[in-house]
Design an enzyme around this catalytic site. Structure first.
Site, PDB file in Angstrom:
ATOM      1  N   SER A 226      51.688  71.850  82.944  1.00  0.00           N
ATOM      2  CA  SER A 226      51.532  70.944  84.091  1.00  0.00           C
ATOM      3  C   SER A 226      50.403  71.425  85.004  1.00  0.00           C
ATOM      4  O   SER A 226      50.081  72.617  85.042  1.00  0.00           O
ATOM      5  CB  SER A 226      52.840  70.910  84.882  1.00  0.00           C
ATOM      6  N   CYS A 281      50.297  64.526  76.554  1.00  0.00           N
ATOM      7  CA  CYS A 281      49.298  64.474  77.622  1.00  0.00           C
ATOM      8  C   CYS A 281      48.245  63.411  77.322  1.00  0.00           C
ATOM      9  O   CYS A 281      47.407  63.123  78.148  1.00  0.00           O
ATOM     10  CB  CYS A 281      48.654  65.837  77.803  1.00  0.00           C
ATOM     11  N   GLU A 375      52.311  61.533  87.001  1.00  0.00           N
ATOM     12  CA  GLU A 375      52.618  61.610  85.569  1.00  0.00           C
ATOM     13  C   GLU A 375      54.124  61.396  85.389  1.00  0.00           C
ATOM     14  O   GLU A 375      54.926  62.148  85.942  1.00  0.00           O
ATOM     15  CB  GLU A 375      52.224  62.997  85.040  1.00  0.00           C
TER      16      GLU A 375
HETATM   17  P1  NAD Z   1      55.068  73.549  82.546  1.00  0.00           P
HETATM   18  O1  NAD Z   1      53.848  73.672  83.382  1.00  0.00           O
HETATM   19  O2  NAD Z   1      56.369  73.405  83.199  1.00  0.00           O
HETATM   20  O3  NAD Z   1      55.183  74.827  81.579  1.00  0.00           O
HETATM   21  C1  NAD Z   1      54.083  75.297  80.847  1.00  0.00           C
HETATM   22  C2  NAD Z   1      54.205  76.812  80.710  1.00  0.00           C
HETATM   23  O4  NAD Z   1      54.196  77.402  82.002  1.00  0.00           O
HETATM   24  C3  NAD Z   1      55.489  77.238  80.036  1.00  0.00           C
HETATM   25  O5  NAD Z   1      55.204  78.255  79.116  1.00  0.00           O
HETATM   26  C4  NAD Z   1      56.361  77.724  81.193  1.00  0.00           C
HETATM   27  O6  NAD Z   1      57.228  78.767  80.831  1.00  0.00           O
HETATM   28  C5  NAD Z   1      55.348  78.213  82.204  1.00  0.00           C
HETATM   29  N1  NAD Z   1      55.783  78.045  83.606  1.00  0.00           N
HETATM   30  C6  NAD Z   1      56.579  77.062  84.105  1.00  0.00           C
HETATM   31  N2  NAD Z   1      56.729  77.222  85.441  1.00  0.00           N
HETATM   32  C7  NAD Z   1      56.008  78.315  85.787  1.00  0.00           C
HETATM   33  C8  NAD Z   1      55.755  78.972  87.028  1.00  0.00           C
HETATM   34  N3  NAD Z   1      56.265  78.546  88.164  1.00  0.00           N
HETATM   35  N4  NAD Z   1      54.951  80.046  87.014  1.00  0.00           N
HETATM   36  C9  NAD Z   1      54.421  80.505  85.876  1.00  0.00           C
HETATM   37  N5  NAD Z   1      54.639  79.924  84.673  1.00  0.00           N
HETATM   38  C10 NAD Z   1      55.409  78.832  84.620  1.00  0.00           C
HETATM   39  O7  NAD Z   1      54.791  72.349  81.522  1.00  0.00           O
HETATM   40  P2  NAD Z   1      55.798  71.687  80.494  1.00  0.00           P
HETATM   41  O8  NAD Z   1      56.805  70.906  81.257  1.00  0.00           O
HETATM   42  O9  NAD Z   1      56.247  72.672  79.504  1.00  0.00           O
HETATM   43  O10 NAD Z   1      54.819  70.695  79.721  1.00  0.00           O
HETATM   44  C11 NAD Z   1      54.534  69.397  80.140  1.00  0.00           C
HETATM   45  C12 NAD Z   1      53.230  69.332  80.896  1.00  0.00           C
HETATM   46  O11 NAD Z   1      52.179  69.867  80.095  1.00  0.00           O
HETATM   47  C13 NAD Z   1      52.811  67.922  81.237  1.00  0.00           C
HETATM   48  O12 NAD Z   1      52.310  67.895  82.553  1.00  0.00           O
HETATM   49  C14 NAD Z   1      51.707  67.622  80.232  1.00  0.00           C
HETATM   50  O13 NAD Z   1      50.769  66.659  80.649  1.00  0.00           O
HETATM   51  C15 NAD Z   1      51.077  68.968  80.109  1.00  0.00           C
HETATM   52  N6  NAD Z   1      50.324  69.091  78.882  1.00  0.00           N
HETATM   53  C16 NAD Z   1      48.980  69.016  78.982  1.00  0.00           C
HETATM   54  C17 NAD Z   1      48.197  69.086  77.854  1.00  0.00           C
HETATM   55  C18 NAD Z   1      46.701  68.989  77.963  1.00  0.00           C
HETATM   56  O14 NAD Z   1      46.051  69.113  76.958  1.00  0.00           O
HETATM   57  N7  NAD Z   1      46.145  68.763  79.135  1.00  0.00           N
HETATM   58  C19 NAD Z   1      48.803  69.244  76.605  1.00  0.00           C
HETATM   59  C20 NAD Z   1      50.191  69.326  76.524  1.00  0.00           C
HETATM   60  C21 NAD Z   1      50.957  69.242  77.686  1.00  0.00           C
END
Ligand code: NAD
Length: 484
Positions: A226, A281, A375
């Site tokens: 995210s 995404c 989103e």
């Molecule tokens: P997320 O940001 O919640 O988690 C991603 C990673 O960050 C995970 O490994 C998680 O453990 C870690 N994380 C979560 N909270 C954290 C914090 N406070 N501090 C440090 N690390 C933390 O994302 P998600 O819910 O797993 O995935 C969905 C999101 O990913 C959506 O917003 C989607 O659009 C995005 N995404 C983007 C792409 C791209 O290419 N731009 C591709 C796939 C997914």
């Protein structure tokens, strides 16, 4: 529990982490299928030490040798396709076909890595008589890859084959919500002949990510997730003087013109908004209907109704995600938008505890509504109406994000007009999910990506390597001036 508790994979061995334990759920039926132990700062350090130890030997092999591992790894992905796809399906909730498409894409990503020797031959020029300048690619060292829940197999493989083939050693920190595929990837890499310690997995959440951003022996961090967390990782990693590439959230707009091919547009848009239950995404999230496109919207709703949760539509990741998605729909309805297809409160027979949302098409959404700007990450399409193409482009341009945008028309000059003006890194013309295929690179603009390079394809070479420039005088006795 169907699967053994998930451990870290460090230096070729399964290693117990020391933090809190979390249950791992299958979104398909809400059952607990495993448990994962979160890593602490000291667990991350163990993985870094293993990667650091493995680096000198691995980086000293030639790239031609290193890619041999990935020829075998690609073959193993193909041989184990069914099992890997079922694992993705189980931990993520997507359909089997979607899971298989993800693993197939991992094979394609690996195929690209096998071509890296051809793309990294370096350069050489005689800059003065008898004096040459040469430029070579060097690995950056120990690197980390932090990945999200929505592609448990493919997103890790966005980074693994390229980073390792280019001579780095890696720590993967997968999403704690879907930890199972990462360990299978580690096993297959070992089976393919990757030396111990070159690839390590640490499971965990915030503490593990922060430890990665802070660790002095990690040189580069790739993050996909995210925008909220991408910003934290980008800022924290950069402030610790690492190179960071952080891909974030998305809100992808499709601009549909009245002359668009009706059947193709309707089926493409329906597939884009519902594929992987909208948790991509690259998913279509907002459609900007220009002029009279009633006939297309009608056909789109017809197509959307053919997409049935539990059959050809997977589950969303959690109960919380289901509630969040449904609350966006309800809020839009309360603000005056019209629900054409309603996927709320969906129950799949026999899977009553699964996290399902049906396809949802919402018309007459206004650009200032929350559903139009944020989103949603579910199988939901918001339609905004305008009579003017420039107004449609303005709506797309006003998004905070910029992952993908698409235009549907049969008029080449309108298509080019939109493609040139859309503020997104990946553009589709008559394509609802415009993921570039290798050797082209994947990466968005604006708040969808922080950093300079893209995550896959040719652009990623610059992220995973540093350039060494050598200037050589072959015949010092000739007293040639290297500047002459
Ligand atoms: P997320 O940001 O919640 O988690 C991603 C990673 O960050 C995970 O490994 C998680 O453990 C870690 N994380 C979560 N909270 C954290 C914090 N406070 N501090 C440090 N690390 C933390 O994302 P998600 O819910 O797993 O995935 C969905 C999101 O990913 C959506 O917003 C989607 O659009 C995005 N995404 C983007 C792409 C791209 O290419 N731009 C591709 C796939 C997914």
């Amino acid at each position: 529990m169907k699967y053994e508790p998930v451990k870290n994979y460090i230096g070729g061995k399964l290693t117990e982490a020391s933090g809190e334990k979390l249950d791992v759920y299958s979104p398909i039926d809400g059952s607990v299928i495993s448990q994962v132990t979160l890593s602490t700062t000291s667990d991350v350090d163990k993985a870094v030490q293993a990667a650091k130890e493995a680096f000198p030997a691995w980086s000293n092999t030639t790239i031609k040798e290193r890619v041999q591992v990935f020829f075998r790894y690609k073959q193993l992905l193909e041989e184990n396709m069914d099992e890997l796809s079922k694992l993705v399906q189980e931990e993520n909730g997507k359909t089997y076909d979607e899971a298989k498409a993800e693993v197939l894409k991992s094979a394609e990503l690996t195929e690209f890595a096998c071509s890296l020797p051809q793309l990294t031959a370096g350069e050489l020029l005689e800059v003065s008589r008898g004096v040459e300048c040469r430029e070579e690619f060097y690995p950056v060292g120990v690197v980390a890859s932090i990945t999200p829940f929505n592609f448990p197999n493919m997103v890790p493989n966005w980074t693994i084959p390229n980073a390792l083939a280019l001579g780095n050693t890696m720590i993967l920190k997968p999403s704690e919500i879907v930890p199972l595929s990462a360990n299978r990837i580690a096993e297959l890499l070992t089976e393919a002949g990757l030396p111990k310690g070159v690839f390590n997995v640490v499971h965990g959440a915030q503490e593990a990510v922060e430890a990665i951003c802070d660790h002095p022996d990690i040189q580069a961090v790739s993050f996909v997730g995210s925008t909220r967390v991408a910003k934290i990782v980008y800022q924290r990693g950069c402030s610790n003087l690492k190179r960071v590439m952080a891909l974030g959230s998305a809100k992808n707009h499709l601009i549909v013109l009245p002359d668009a091919n009706v059947e193709m547009t309707a089926s493409n848009v329906a597939a884009s908004m519902t594929g992987c239950a909208g948790q991509r995404c690259m998913a279509a999230s907002a459609m900007v209907a220009v002029g009279n496109v009633e006939h297309i919207i009608e056909k789109l709703c017809e197509e959307a109704r053919k997409i049935i949760p539990g059959k050809n539509l997977g589950a969303v990741i959690s109960k919380k995600a289901k509630e969040r998605i449904e609350s966006y729909i309800t809020e839009a309805e309360q603000q005056g938008a019209k629900i054409l297809v309603d996927g709320r409160n969906y129950k799949v027979e026999g899977k009553e505890n699964g996290f399902y949302v049906g396809p949802t098409v919402i018309d007459y959404v206004k650009p200032d509504m929350r559903i139009a700007k944020e989103e949603v990450f579910g199988p939901v399409l918001s339609i905004m109406r305008t009579d003017d193409l420039d107004e449609a482009i303005k709506i797309e341009n006003s998004s905070q994000y910029g992952n993908a945008a698409a235009v549907f028309t049969q008029n080449g000059s309108y298509a080019k007009y939109v493609a040139e003006r859309a503020s997104a890194g990946m553009i589709g013309v008559n394509i609802g999910v415009p993921v570039p295929r290798e050797p082209f690179s994947f990466g968005g603009w604006n708040d969808s990506k922080f950093g300079v390079t893209d995550v896959t394809g040719k652009s990623s070479i610059a992220f995973w390597t540093k350039l060494k420039k050598t200037t050589i005088k072959w015949n010092p006795e000739s007293r040639v001036n290297w500047m002459s």
